[in-house]
Design an enzyme around this catalytic site. Structure first.
Site, PDB file in Angstrom:
ATOM      1  N   THR A 416       0.271  -1.481  -0.476  1.00 49.71           N
ATOM      2  CA  THR A 416       0.055  -0.080  -0.219  1.00 49.71           C
ATOM      3  C   THR A 416       0.584   0.991  -0.021  1.00 49.71           C
ATOM      4  OG1 THR A 416      -0.020  -0.259   2.368  1.00 49.71           O
ATOM      5  CG2 THR A 416      -1.514  -1.789   1.226  1.00 49.71           C
ATOM      6  N   THR A 434      -4.293   1.540  -1.495  1.00 48.17           N
ATOM      7  CA  THR A 434      -3.826   0.409  -2.225  1.00 48.17           C
ATOM      8  C   THR A 434      -4.869   0.234  -3.509  1.00 48.17           C
ATOM      9  OG1 THR A 434      -3.154  -1.816  -1.555  1.00 48.17           O
ATOM     10  CG2 THR A 434      -4.960  -0.802  -0.509  1.00 48.17           C
ATOM     11  N   GLU A 436      -3.807  -3.185  -3.472  1.00 50.84           N
ATOM     12  CA  GLU A 436      -3.587  -4.512  -2.577  1.00 50.84           C
ATOM     13  C   GLU A 436      -1.555  -4.972  -3.546  1.00 50.84           C
ATOM     14  OE1 GLU A 436      -3.820  -7.887  -0.420  1.00 50.84           O
ATOM     15  OE2 GLU A 436      -4.433  -5.962  -0.694  1.00 50.84           O
ATOM     16  N   ASP A 458      -8.012 -10.535  -1.152  1.00 50.08           N
ATOM     17  CA  ASP A 458      -7.934 -10.205   0.759  1.00 50.08           C
ATOM     18  C   ASP A 458      -8.994 -11.177   1.011  1.00 50.08           C
ATOM     19  OD1 ASP A 458      -6.085  -8.353   0.733  1.00 50.08           O
ATOM     20  OD2 ASP A 458      -6.742  -6.854   0.980  1.00 50.08           O
ATOM     21  N   SER A 478      -8.970  -6.229   5.408  1.00 52.85           N
ATOM     22  CA  SER A 478      -8.078  -5.012   5.633  1.00 52.85           C
ATOM     23  C   SER A 478      -7.137  -5.340   6.808  1.00 52.85           C
ATOM     24  CB  SER A 478      -8.561  -3.726   4.737  1.00 52.85           C
ATOM     25  OG  SER A 478      -6.674  -3.235   5.118  1.00 52.85           O
ATOM     26  N   SER A 479      -5.547  -5.041   6.494  1.00 49.10           N
ATOM     27  CA  SER A 479      -4.700  -4.694   7.663  1.00 49.10           C
ATOM     28  C   SER A 479      -4.375  -3.400   7.160  1.00 49.10           C
ATOM     29  CB  SER A 479      -3.069  -5.668   7.409  1.00 49.10           C
ATOM     30  OG  SER A 479      -4.038  -7.176   7.138  1.00 49.10           O
ATOM     31  N   GLY A 501       1.095  -4.872   3.310  1.00 49.33           N
ATOM     32  CA  GLY A 501       0.115  -6.138   3.444  1.00 49.33           C
ATOM     33  C   GLY A 501      -0.011  -6.116   5.299  1.00 49.33           C
TER      34      GLY A 501
END
Length: 602
Positions: A416, A434, A436, A458, A478-479, A501
């Site tokens: 991102t 992002t 990804e 994701d 998402s992270s 990530g």
């Protein structure tokens, strides 16, 4: 018309229309040095406003808007648009993101969710190969129309500016328009990322024409421009988000997803998606309550579901609050960091997803009582991982919820971009966005100059995954972890975030601990060596830490350390006690970032 990036000889590289404030590139002759981009510093201290970004062009675009009287939100959108030109493989209008905003007027924190959504026609088994009954291999999922979610970034810009900004979209896009039209100097990081995606880009007509030069990555030190993206930004400036979600850009996006522009004769199996213009027209941004965690007298605000960032960072901090980290040897503090991270990831993997589709025990996950229960599982030595998820439901509303999903290690790939902005009035923006993977799906929208995301990878491919299975209209977990820290009086202390990530979460967690517990300045907290455990048997550890006495002590405790370089790429802003602002970025990781302030110290 499709216009590709063009590489020009330095002798003809006059960039008359490039961004002001240090972005212009000089005309050179063959006897002169090659053109160079704006200077890049990892730390800047001063007054009036601050921007920290992964790239100096983005930082300077944000600074230009601050100089013209814009606030932190205006500057964040301008920096985001510029990074879409110079860091197109990390985040752009082909993707989505999360913005956390602190308002100096109200003292409140809010968040804007512009995460991508699955097209309405997406089925739960979309990533299961009908011929084998097994998940489609990840790379084939990624490089396909199946992986493309409805982009949310432009709607997010629009809402942020309308509700929290002071400038219209057409004004904040001007630096990025000039940058895309006039060009920028390629750095080593851009060249490396292009080379890593060269084979993918080569298989799509639009990506080959836009991002490759004679089939190769543009060389560091050359000047390239993206006239198609400049045209796209002009359309947005003239017509607003409507042209992206209902007009010609929407039609081009839907066509690229359903009929990927594969080069004739390519052997790559590119599966089409099922996105329609109606999916884009129906897209909605959601303004959500932030997650909030009290930690040692500070209030930590982050992004709630469908991001798992705020809750996972918050849960790990709640667990760590039971230990006096500043009184412990460094190796013991890192041991506790590893163990708390693994426990929080077990719960993250089990319970987090899109709150419009599943019940999430968010209150329980962030409760002190649940943290105390999880803390009892930490001993003097490394635990055997993966750890099982806990049961936060009794600490939520007392009602038993769905059984937890598999708590195994989270997927670690993906990238991102993150930027942090503060203005002279005290407003703050922490913004992560992002597409990804680095390079997203690899599919560039023909004629418009931007890559489409592969965000739907994701989702778990398992259609029966209780928290994060695919579904039409759903937002994948998402992270991303944009974070703002306030003191006990509600004044901003720091804001930061990272790409990377699932390791975004551990990078943000470790910077928070370094800064709030271990007494490091924000630049020191960002530069310090990192490690990352996502509830797996191995802890990724940067070389300078793994080869140190601290690394040996962690190994003696039973931790399996594996060498991993460049964990995260953090940018942030700190509010110093004397009223100055300190912008901070990575000094080395991933080529380093860029920090600027409006009125720097002499």
């Amino acid at each position: 018309m499709t216009t590709r990036f063009r590489r020009r000889h330095p002798a003809t590289a006059a960039i008359a229309g490039t961004c002001a404030v240090g972005l212009a590139l000089a005309l050179v002759t063959p006897t002169q040095a090659a053109p160079r981009g704006p200077d890049k510093e990892a730390t800047a201290t001063g007054h009036g406003g601050a921007v920290a970004a992964l790239d100096p062009y983005g930082a300077q675009a944000g600074l230009e808007i601050l100089r013209r009287g814009g606030n932190a939100v205006d500057a964040a959108v301008a920096a985001s648009a510029a990074l879409g030109v110079t860091r197109p493989y990390d985040g752009s209008i082909g993707g989505g993101g999360f913005m956390v905003i602190y308002s100096a007027d109200t003292g409140e924190v809010t968040t804007i969710d512009s995460r991508e959504t699955a097209p309405a026609a997406m089925e739960p088994d979309v990533f299961i190969d009908p011929d084998t009954g097994s998940p489609i291999p990840f790379q084939e999922r990624r490089v396909s129309g199946l992986s493309v979610g409805v982009p949310g970034l432009v709607r997010g810009w629009e809402q942020a500016l309308t509700d929290h900004g002071t400038m219209p979209l057409h004004r904040v896009l001007q630096p990025a328009i000039r940058l895309a039209q006039g060009g920028f100097v390629v750095d080593d990081e851009h060249q490396r990322r292009t080379e890593n995606n060269r084979d993918i880009f080569h298989d799509f007509t639009s990506s080959r024409e836009t991002f490759l030069v004679d089939g190769e990555a543009p060389e560091a030190g050359t000047v390239i421009r993206n006239r198609d993206l400049a045209r796209t930004y002009r359309l947005l400036a003239r017509h607003g988000a409507t042209v992206f979600y209902e007009g010609e850009i929407a039609e081009a996006i839907a066509d690229a997803v359903t009929n990927p522009p594969v080069v004739p004769g390519s052997s790559r199996n590119v599966r089409p998606g099922e996105m329609e213009v109606a999916d884009l027209a129906d897209y909605e941004v959601i303004e959500r309550e932030p997650t909030a965690t009290s930690y040692r007298g500070f209030e930590i605000y982050g992004m709630g579901p469908p991001s798992s960032g705020g809750s996972t960072v918050g849960e790990a901090l709640n667990i760590l609050e039971g230990f006096d980290l500043d009184e412990l040897p460094h190796e013991e503090a890192l041991h506790l960091l590893i163990e708390s991270s693994a426990l929080a990831f077990a719960d993250r993997n089990a319970y987090l997803g899109d709150p419009s589709f599943i019940d999430i025990p968010l209150r329980g996950l962030l409760s002190d009582e649940f943290a105390a229960e999880r803390r009892t599982l930490i001993g003097a030595d490394a635990s055997t991982k993966p750890l099982a998820a806990g049961d936060p439901w009794p600490y939520d509303d007392g009602t038993p919820g769905a059984a937890p999903a598999d708590p195994a290690t989270a997927r670690t790939d993906g990238s991102t971009t993150h930027l942090t902005v503060a203005d002279g009035a005290g407003n703050v923006v922490s913004y992560t966005f992002t597409i990804e993977q680095i390079g997203g799906s690899g599919i560039t929208v023909p004629g418009y100059g931007f890559l489409l995301n592969n965000e739907l990878t994701d989702f778990e491919p398992d259609p029966d995954h209780p928290a994060n299975a695919p579904a039409g209209g759903k937002r994948p977990r998402s992270s991303m972890s944009p974070t703002i820290v306030l003191d006990a009086d509600g004044a901003p202390v720091a804001a930061f975030g990272s790409p990377g990530g699932a390791r975004i979460i551990t990078a943000v967690l470790q910077v928070a601990v370094n800064h709030l517990d271990l007494g490091m300045s924000l630049p020191e907290a960002i530069a310090a060596p990192r490690l990352s455990n996502l509830n797996g048997p191995s802890t990724g550890t940067e070389p300078e830490l793994i080869d140190s006495p601290v690394g040996a002590a962690l190994t003696a405790r039973g931790h399996q350390l594996s060498a991993l370089t460049g964990i995260g790429n953090v940018t942030g802003v700190a509010f110093l006690p004397d009223g100055r602002l300190q912008a901070a970025a990575e000094p080395v990781r991933n080529g380093g970032g860029s920090a600027v302030v409006l009125h720097p110290d002499n």
